[in-house]
Design a protein around this motif. Structure first.
Motif, PDB file in Angstrom:
ATOM      1  N   ARG A  45      61.466 -76.809  99.457  1.00 21.52           N
ATOM      2  CA  ARG A  45      60.207 -76.083  99.205  1.00 21.52           C
ATOM      3  C   ARG A  45      59.149 -76.344 100.281  1.00 21.52           C
ATOM      4  NH1 ARG A  45      62.186 -77.903  94.552  1.00 21.52           N
ATOM      5  NH2 ARG A  45      60.878 -79.741  94.515  1.00 21.52           N
ATOM      6  N   VAL A  46      59.571 -76.380 101.527  1.00 24.64           N
ATOM      7  CA  VAL A  46      58.639 -76.544 102.645  1.00 24.64           C
ATOM      8  C   VAL A  46      57.986 -75.206 102.939  1.00 24.64           C
ATOM      9  CG1 VAL A  46      58.427 -77.046 105.111  1.00 24.64           C
ATOM     10  CG2 VAL A  46      59.878 -78.484 103.658  1.00 24.64           C
ATOM     11  N   THR A  47      56.665 -75.136 102.863  1.00 25.59           N
ATOM     12  CA  THR A  47      55.935 -73.886 103.061  1.00 25.59           C
ATOM     13  C   THR A  47      55.071 -73.908 104.318  1.00 25.59           C
ATOM     14  OG1 THR A  47      54.185 -74.726 101.604  1.00 25.59           O
ATOM     15  CG2 THR A  47      55.887 -73.334 100.607  1.00 25.59           C
ATOM     16  N   TYR A  48      55.114 -75.006 105.075  1.00 25.98           N
ATOM     17  CA  TYR A  48      54.329 -75.077 106.315  1.00 25.98           C
ATOM     18  C   TYR A  48      54.965 -76.105 107.243  1.00 25.98           C
ATOM     19  CZ  TYR A  48      50.423 -75.531 109.543  1.00 25.98           C
ATOM     20  OH  TYR A  48      49.648 -75.561 110.678  1.00 25.98           O
ATOM     21  N   LEU A  49      54.995 -75.766 108.542  1.00 27.32           N
ATOM     22  CA  LEU A  49      55.552 -76.663 109.555  1.00 27.32           C
ATOM     23  C   LEU A  49      54.608 -76.714 110.754  1.00 27.32           C
ATOM     24  CD1 LEU A  49      59.233 -75.348 109.506  1.00 27.32           C
ATOM     25  CD2 LEU A  49      58.612 -77.731 109.043  1.00 27.32           C
ATOM     26  N   VAL A  60      62.495 -73.869 111.394  1.00 25.26           N
ATOM     27  CA  VAL A  60      62.324 -72.948 110.274  1.00 25.26           C
ATOM     28  C   VAL A  60      62.633 -73.666 108.963  1.00 25.26           C
ATOM     29  CG1 VAL A  60      62.965 -70.962 111.701  1.00 25.26           C
ATOM     30  CG2 VAL A  60      64.705 -72.072 110.298  1.00 25.26           C
ATOM     31  N   SER A  61      62.020 -73.175 107.896  1.00 32.81           N
ATOM     32  CA  SER A  61      62.318 -73.642 106.546  1.00 32.81           C
ATOM     33  C   SER A  61      62.880 -72.473 105.753  1.00 32.81           C
ATOM     34  CB  SER A  61      61.049 -74.177 105.859  1.00 32.81           C
ATOM     35  OG  SER A  61      61.262 -74.332 104.461  1.00 32.81           O
ATOM     36  N   ASN A  62      64.009 -72.703 105.081  1.00 35.47           N
ATOM     37  CA  ASN A  62      64.581 -71.679 104.207  1.00 35.47           C
ATOM     38  C   ASN A  62      64.343 -72.020 102.738  1.00 35.47           C
ATOM     39  OD1 ASN A  62      66.349 -73.762 103.696  1.00 35.47           O
ATOM     40  ND2 ASN A  62      68.169 -72.727 104.491  1.00 35.47           N
ATOM     41  N   GLY A  63      63.395 -72.932 102.493  1.00 39.95           N
ATOM     42  CA  GLY A  63      63.074 -73.321 101.123  1.00 39.95           C
ATOM     43  C   GLY A  63      63.921 -74.447 100.590  1.00 39.95           C
ATOM     44  N   SER A  64      65.050 -74.741 101.255  1.00 39.75           N
ATOM     45  CA  SER A  64      65.935 -75.827 100.835  1.00 39.75           C
ATOM     46  C   SER A  64      66.052 -76.911 101.885  1.00 39.75           C
ATOM     47  CB  SER A  64      67.333 -75.283 100.511  1.00 39.75           C
ATOM     48  OG  SER A  64      67.295 -74.363  99.445  1.00 39.75           O
ATOM     49  N   CYS A  65      65.911 -76.537 103.160  1.00 39.53           N
ATOM     50  CA  CYS A  65      66.024 -77.501 104.245  1.00 39.53           C
ATOM     51  C   CYS A  65      65.272 -76.990 105.467  1.00 39.53           C
ATOM     52  CB  CYS A  65      67.492 -77.787 104.582  1.00 39.53           C
ATOM     53  SG  CYS A  65      68.442 -76.322 105.045  1.00 39.53           S
ATOM     54  N   VAL A  66      65.102 -77.881 106.448  1.00 40.60           N
ATOM     55  CA  VAL A  66      64.474 -77.521 107.720  1.00 40.60           C
ATOM     56  C   VAL A  66      65.564 -77.404 108.774  1.00 40.60           C
ATOM     57  CG1 VAL A  66      62.864 -78.244 109.526  1.00 40.60           C
ATOM     58  CG2 VAL A  66      62.299 -78.629 107.120  1.00 40.60           C
ATOM     59  N   ILE A 112      65.181 -68.939  99.693  1.00 41.87           N
ATOM     60  CA  ILE A 112      64.286 -67.847 100.068  1.00 41.87           C
ATOM     61  C   ILE A 112      65.080 -66.548 100.191  1.00 41.87           C
ATOM     62  CG2 ILE A 112      62.673 -67.013 101.827  1.00 41.87           C
ATOM     63  CD1 ILE A 112      61.709 -69.408 100.151  1.00 41.87           C
ATOM     64  N   PRO A 113      64.560 -65.435  99.651  1.00 39.16           N
ATOM     65  CA  PRO A 113      65.289 -64.158  99.734  1.00 39.16           C
ATOM     66  C   PRO A 113      65.604 -63.762 101.174  1.00 39.16           C
ATOM     67  CG  PRO A 113      63.426 -63.985  98.220  1.00 39.16           C
ATOM     68  CD  PRO A 113      63.293 -65.308  98.911  1.00 39.16           C
ATOM     69  N   ARG A 114      66.739 -63.111 101.364  1.00 39.20           N
ATOM     70  CA  ARG A 114      67.139 -62.671 102.692  1.00 39.20           C
ATOM     71  C   ARG A 114      66.189 -61.609 103.248  1.00 39.20           C
ATOM     72  NH1 ARG A 114      72.037 -63.815 104.500  1.00 39.20           N
ATOM     73  NH2 ARG A 114      72.298 -61.809 105.557  1.00 39.20           N
ATOM     74  N   SER A 115      65.431 -60.974 102.377  1.00 37.33           N
ATOM     75  CA  SER A 115      64.480 -59.948 102.828  1.00 37.33           C
ATOM     76  C   SER A 115      63.263 -60.550 103.522  1.00 37.33           C
ATOM     77  CB  SER A 115      64.034 -59.094 101.644  1.00 37.33           C
ATOM     78  OG  SER A 115      63.447 -59.904 100.632  1.00 37.33           O
ATOM     79  N   TRP A 116      63.118 -61.888 103.481  1.00 36.12           N
ATOM     80  CA  TRP A 116      62.045 -62.558 104.217  1.00 36.12           C
ATOM     81  C   TRP A 116      62.589 -62.877 105.608  1.00 36.12           C
ATOM     82  CZ3 TRP A 116      58.518 -66.284 101.026  1.00 36.12           C
ATOM     83  CH2 TRP A 116      58.175 -65.670  99.806  1.00 36.12           C
ATOM     84  N   GLU A 117      62.214 -62.089 106.596  1.00 36.20           N
ATOM     85  CA  GLU A 117      62.840 -62.139 107.910  1.00 36.20           C
ATOM     86  C   GLU A 117      61.891 -62.676 108.981  1.00 36.20           C
ATOM     87  OE1 GLU A 117      65.577 -58.118 107.164  1.00 36.20           O
ATOM     88  OE2 GLU A 117      63.885 -58.086 108.569  1.00 36.20           O
ATOM     89  N   LEU A 118      62.414 -63.552 109.820  1.00 36.20           N
ATOM     90  CA  LEU A 118      61.677 -64.045 110.981  1.00 36.20           C
ATOM     91  C   LEU A 118      61.992 -63.154 112.179  1.00 36.20           C
ATOM     92  CD1 LEU A 118      59.939 -66.140 112.502  1.00 36.20           C
ATOM     93  CD2 LEU A 118      62.024 -67.500 112.819  1.00 36.20           C
ATOM     94  N   HIS A 119      60.936 -62.596 112.791  1.00 37.04           N
ATOM     95  CA  HIS A 119      61.096 -61.680 113.914  1.00 37.04           C
ATOM     96  C   HIS A 119      60.348 -62.191 115.141  1.00 37.04           C
ATOM     97  CE1 HIS A 119      62.726 -57.882 111.945  1.00 37.04           C
ATOM     98  NE2 HIS A 119      62.483 -58.663 110.897  1.00 37.04           N
ATOM     99  N   ARG A 120      60.784 -61.695 116.293  1.00 34.10           N
ATOM    100  CA  ARG A 120      60.053 -61.894 117.544  1.00 34.10           C
ATOM    101  C   ARG A 120      59.830 -60.533 118.192  1.00 34.10           C
ATOM    102  NH1 ARG A 120      63.439 -64.905 120.516  1.00 34.10           N
ATOM    103  NH2 ARG A 120      64.406 -63.078 121.459  1.00 34.10           N
TER     104      ARG A 120
END
Length: 405
Positions: A399-403, A376-382, A341-349
């Motif tokens: 490719r995990v898109t939902y948790l 969190v999922s980075n597209g390769s692992c949880v 997943i691109p680094r520009s996809w950021e998880l914020h609080r």
């Protein structure tokens, strides 16, 4: 500490428990595929084989294997409720929410489903269910009260409202993401209509060929008791998606650069016309390639190269991802657990006092845990983000898109 959670990968359901990943079957999908397969088997002799070719009744893709492979299905959301697994699934042109019975998971029932409305995202608050309901090219937020079969819709207008979640601090408040839909006036169509083409015919061509254009996604907060709504996060340069509410009043979300999705009405039909010869050649190649595989077991192309390209380039969460390129970039940046997943996809609080904290880069999905951890999922692992900032790898699920917990 061992974590147990549900997740969706490549549109299929899984559960991670005891350090192992186990697939979960959708009986609704299995029943649908069985009906498609049985129907195709009954008529396959009419449309395939040398006899059908001799009588000029041959129809490519009419065999059972091809018909089943052509079914477009994907799970969108999962949760547990009173010991039952509840999930939403899209199958071809329909989408509904279903549940697996508590004492027999091979039996499933309908939570909400309709022939003209697609229900995709949902979240529970006690016996109340908030859903996103898509109809006639729009998607809006509705609430299904306990004991009812029809949900009350609270948003309207040309927008795509999705990913609703109940607030953890107010039982009547709902967070959701909202993106505007491009609307074109009659005059715009007339200004772009080719000379001599009747307006009605041109407009019909545009509407049939165009794909909806979504604007930047904002996160909104709606109070269904007072009927009020406000934008919480919005910026024309970014998409704010996947909101989640914490008991302390914090709002978690993913921010990523906005990229226009869809094809504007003014060009959709013309583009399709220009691309028609290339798409026809591709369709013919697929037709002959299908028979080469079926009767000789070999493809007409280098399958290894095709598979590699499919692994390197994919759509995740509605966005085009160059997996190998992003993985290398994340590795070069020194990520402890690099993903695709691109680094520009950021998880914020965002804290109640307005303080905004970047938790991690390269996140496509996440879930808040009761103990303060964040999956969190980075597209390769949880991964598990602990409150002290430590990061631990839990599973190699790709490719995990939902948790969900």
């Amino acid at each position: 500490m061992s974590h147990s959670y549900l997740y969706i990968s490549d549109g299929s359901m899984f559960v991670h428990t005891g350090g192992q990943d186990h697939p979960i079957r959708s009986e609704v999908l299995e029943t649908y595929l069985r009906k498609i397969r049985d129907s195709a088997n009954r008529t396959e002799w009419k449309r395939s084989g040398s006899g059908a070719m001799f009588t000029n009744a041959f129809q490519p893709g009419a065999d059972a294997q091809s018909r089943v492979a052509a079914v477009n299905a994907a799970v969108g959301c999962m949760a547990t409720k009173n010991g039952e697994l509840v999930y939403s699934i899209r199958i071809d042109d329909t989408a509904g929410i279903y549940r697996k019975f508590k004492n027999d998971h091979t039996q499933e029932g309908i939570v909400i489903s309709s022939g003209d409305t697609a229900y995709h995202d949902f979240d529970y608050n006690g016996d109340r269910l908030v859903v996103s309901a898509a109809f006639a090219g729009e998607s809006h937020i509705g609430v299904l009260e306990a004991g009812k079969t029809i949900c009350d819709t609270y948003t309207d207008g040309p927008s795509w409202d999705s990913e609703p979640v109940w607030s953890k601090t107010n039982p009547n408040e709902i967070y959701f993401s909202s993106a505007g839909l491009a609307v074109q006036s009659k005059k715009d169509d007339e200004d772009h209509a080719p000379g001599g083409v009747p307006y009605g015919m041109y407009r019909a061509m545009m509407q049939s060929a165009a794909r909806p254009v979504l604007g930047p996604s904002a996160i909104c907060l709606m109070n269904i008791a007072t009927g009020t709504m406000q934008e919480v996060l919005a910026d024309d340069a970014y998409d704010f998606v996947h909101p989640q509410s914490a008991p302390d009043g914090s709002l978690y979300y993913i921010r990523r650069p906005y990229k226009q999705k869809g094809t504007p009405r003014s060009s959709g039909c013309l583009v399709d016309i220009l691309l028609f010869p290339f798409r026809m050649v591709r369709a013919l190649f697929g037709f002959f390639n299908f028979f080469s595989v079926k009767y000789s077991g070999k493809t007409l192309s280098n399958s290894g190269d095709v598979k590699r390209r499919d692994e390197e380039q994919m759509f995740i969460d509605g966005n085009f991802i160059q997996a190998e390129k992003e993985l290398k970039e994340n590795q070069n940046k020194g990520d402890k657990n690099p993903g695709i997943i691109p680094r520009s996809w950021e998880l914020h609080r965002k804290s109640p006092d307005g303080t905004d904290t970047l938790l991690r880069r390269g996140v496509v999905a996440y879930r808040l845990m009761q103990n303060g951890d964040v999956l969190v999922s980075n597209g390769s692992c949880v991964l598990c983000l602990e409150p002290d900032g430590n990061e631990k790898k839990i599973s190699d699920a790709p490719r995990v898109t939902y948790l969900n917990v």
